[in-house]
Design a protein around this motif. Structure first.
Motif, PDB file in Angstrom:
ATOM      1  N   ALA B 159       5.215  -2.081 -11.618  1.00 15.64           N
ATOM      2  CA  ALA B 159       5.901  -0.817 -11.911  1.00 15.64           C
ATOM      3  C   ALA B 159       5.870   0.135 -10.719  1.00 15.64           C
ATOM      4  CB  ALA B 159       5.270  -0.156 -13.130  1.00 15.64           C
ATOM      5  N   GLY B 160       5.139  -0.230  -9.681  1.00 13.23           N
ATOM      6  CA  GLY B 160       5.109   0.584  -8.472  1.00 13.23           C
ATOM      7  C   GLY B 160       4.239   1.824  -8.575  1.00 13.23           C
ATOM      8  N   VAL B 161       3.306   1.852  -9.522  1.00  7.73           N
ATOM      9  CA  VAL B 161       2.462   3.040  -9.651  1.00  7.73           C
ATOM     10  C   VAL B 161       1.008   2.774  -9.275  1.00  7.73           C
ATOM     11  CG1 VAL B 161       3.942   4.062 -11.406  1.00  7.73           C
ATOM     12  CG2 VAL B 161       2.028   2.606 -12.105  1.00  7.73           C
ATOM     13  N   ILE B 162       0.708   1.539  -8.900  1.00 11.62           N
ATOM     14  CA  ILE B 162      -0.650   1.219  -8.445  1.00 11.62           C
ATOM     15  C   ILE B 162      -0.551   0.575  -7.073  1.00 11.62           C
ATOM     16  CG2 ILE B 162      -2.630  -0.320  -8.864  1.00 11.62           C
ATOM     17  CD1 ILE B 162      -2.569   0.423 -11.755  1.00 11.62           C
ATOM     18  N   ILE B 163      -1.508   0.891  -6.217  1.00  8.26           N
ATOM     19  CA  ILE B 163      -1.467   0.431  -4.834  1.00  8.26           C
ATOM     20  C   ILE B 163      -1.340  -1.084  -4.751  1.00  8.26           C
ATOM     21  CG2 ILE B 163      -2.790   2.343  -3.872  1.00  8.26           C
ATOM     22  CD1 ILE B 163      -5.270   0.454  -3.937  1.00  8.26           C
ATOM     23  N   ALA B 164      -0.771  -1.537  -3.646  1.00  5.85           N
ATOM     24  CA  ALA B 164      -0.637  -2.967  -3.409  1.00  5.85           C
ATOM     25  C   ALA B 164      -2.001  -3.572  -3.111  1.00  5.85           C
ATOM     26  CB  ALA B 164       0.321  -3.211  -2.243  1.00  5.85           C
ATOM     27  N   GLY B 165      -2.055  -4.885  -3.181  1.00  3.02           N
ATOM     28  CA  GLY B 165      -3.312  -5.581  -2.890  1.00  3.02           C
ATOM     29  C   GLY B 165      -3.547  -6.680  -3.901  1.00  3.02           C
ATOM     30  N   GLU B 166      -4.455  -7.557  -3.554  1.00  2.70           N
ATOM     31  CA  GLU B 166      -4.888  -8.611  -4.483  1.00  2.70           C
ATOM     32  C   GLU B 166      -5.260  -7.990  -5.830  1.00  2.70           C
ATOM     33  OE1 GLU B 166      -5.551 -12.125  -5.723  1.00  2.70           O
ATOM     34  OE2 GLU B 166      -5.555 -12.098  -3.512  1.00  2.70           O
TER      35      GLU B 166
END
Lengths: 219, 219
Positions: B159-166
């Motif tokens: 949803a694009g509301v939490i930072i990227a990453g594993e």
DNA sequence: ACCTGAACACCGTTCAAGT
DNA sequence: ACCTGAACACCGTTCAAGT
């Protein structure tokens, strides 16, 4: 019965041969014995009787210095909080002036202490006296360790690089993260996939930086 | 010797009177007994012999079903992870579609479970088998509880509301915070000054929102 | 198969005694 | 004052035996 050799009082700390008993300070000797047992044999081996054996006294001599097993564990825990506070403070002092860098270094020092002294940490935070209040000296030692984080937060707020708020409360957020990381790592709850090379340091630093920057994506 | 009344097999779960022994499923009965002891008497009262007494069998009957005390504790811990996963999942389902709200609700559910079942949580995360690996079924139950947080992170990233990453790694940051908060609260390490009214919920939610938004001041 | 009582080597804690 | 041995009521675990 076990065949221990009879113990002589000639194992170090005491110079005065006129002393009628083994120890000038049995209390300190029992704490040292408990720490040695924790490091060498593990938490399940830390019994009042084992500490007495290692200190070279009879199995009930400890009760002259500690009301019960919990009191001995509390004294050992207190030593641990002092050592933890010192390790975190020393690391902070070496981290330079930037509060965010101090927070990361202090956090890593906390986790490193836990991983280096797993059994000691479990006594410090274990279930001593499940329902009751902790002894005041133990609570105070815990406060000292926590206080280092609180000071970092406060200086960061003054410098304008850490969010506003009650310093104790903001420091609690920081403390909870490193405490949780330390215990999850100790309990082997962290997937090996997140620990390439088995070294937890990169993972811990990454978590700390995420906490500082936030989990929400900035839009 | 203690004067327990002789136990009759008439305490509930079994309909078939033709059974020659007390339990159709002693294993399950021992786990239930252990949970009851944890809830009513505390962790130090949870012994193999006490569980056997409560289940109405002799003190070594448990060894037909559990290799040793650790195995019984592991089975009790596994039940706990299942209950924790269910509580977190149920709360998440009730939290609506916004991943950040789900993360806060799931986090609070985790802490609430810990505070409602303190002794059970200590068995789940306690020092069972200090050095050794956890039994696979126990590790899997832990994964299920952790998995709920991982799913939330993943949907938040989509949803694009939490930072990227594993996702596992980002979820670990979230997990460590709630785990640390839960244990610090259980251990009474959190200053009473931060707990006005004694209700931990506002404090926990505040910490969770700080984690989402980040500790760094945005400039 | 599943359960039992007796037994062993431990615990934590207490007590009456020794110096 | 500080330490000791004997004792008590527990544990975890094992073993030979019962049905």
């Amino acid at each position: 019965m076990t065949s221990d050799q009879p113990n002589t009082p000639s194992d170090g700390a005491s110079d005065e041969a006129s002393r009628p008993y083994h120890h000038g300070d049995l209390r300190a000797a029992l704490i040292r014995a408990g720490l040695a047992i924790l490091a060498e044999e593990g938490a399940q081996a830390l019994t009042v009787r084992a500490a007495a054996r290692r200190a070279g006294v009879s199995h009930n001599a400890p009760y002259r210095h500690f009301a019960d097993k919990e009191a001995l564990l509390a004294a050992i825990a207190e030593e641990g909080f002092d050592a933890l506070a010192e390790a975190v403070e020393r690391t902070r002092a070496a981290a330079g002036a930037a509060p965010q860098a101090q927070l990361e270094e202090a956090g890593w020092a906390y986790v490193r202490f836990a991983l280096s002294h797993p059994n000691h940490l479990r006594v410090m935070f274990g279930s001593l006296i499940p329902g009751a209040e902790r002894p005041p000296s133990l609570a105070a030692a815990g406060e000292r360790a926590f206080g280092v984080l609180e000071e970092i937060v406060q200086s960061g707020q003054t410098a304008g690089v850490i969010i506003a708020g009650e310093p104790r409360q903001v420091a609690l957020t920081a403390w909870a993260l490193v405490h949780g990381l330390a215990l999850l790592l100790l309990d082997r709850q962290v997937s090996a996939a997140l620990l390439p090379s088995g070294n937890p340091e990169p993972l811990v630093r990454l978590c700390l930086r995420q906490q500082t920057a936030g989990l929400a994506r900035r839009g």
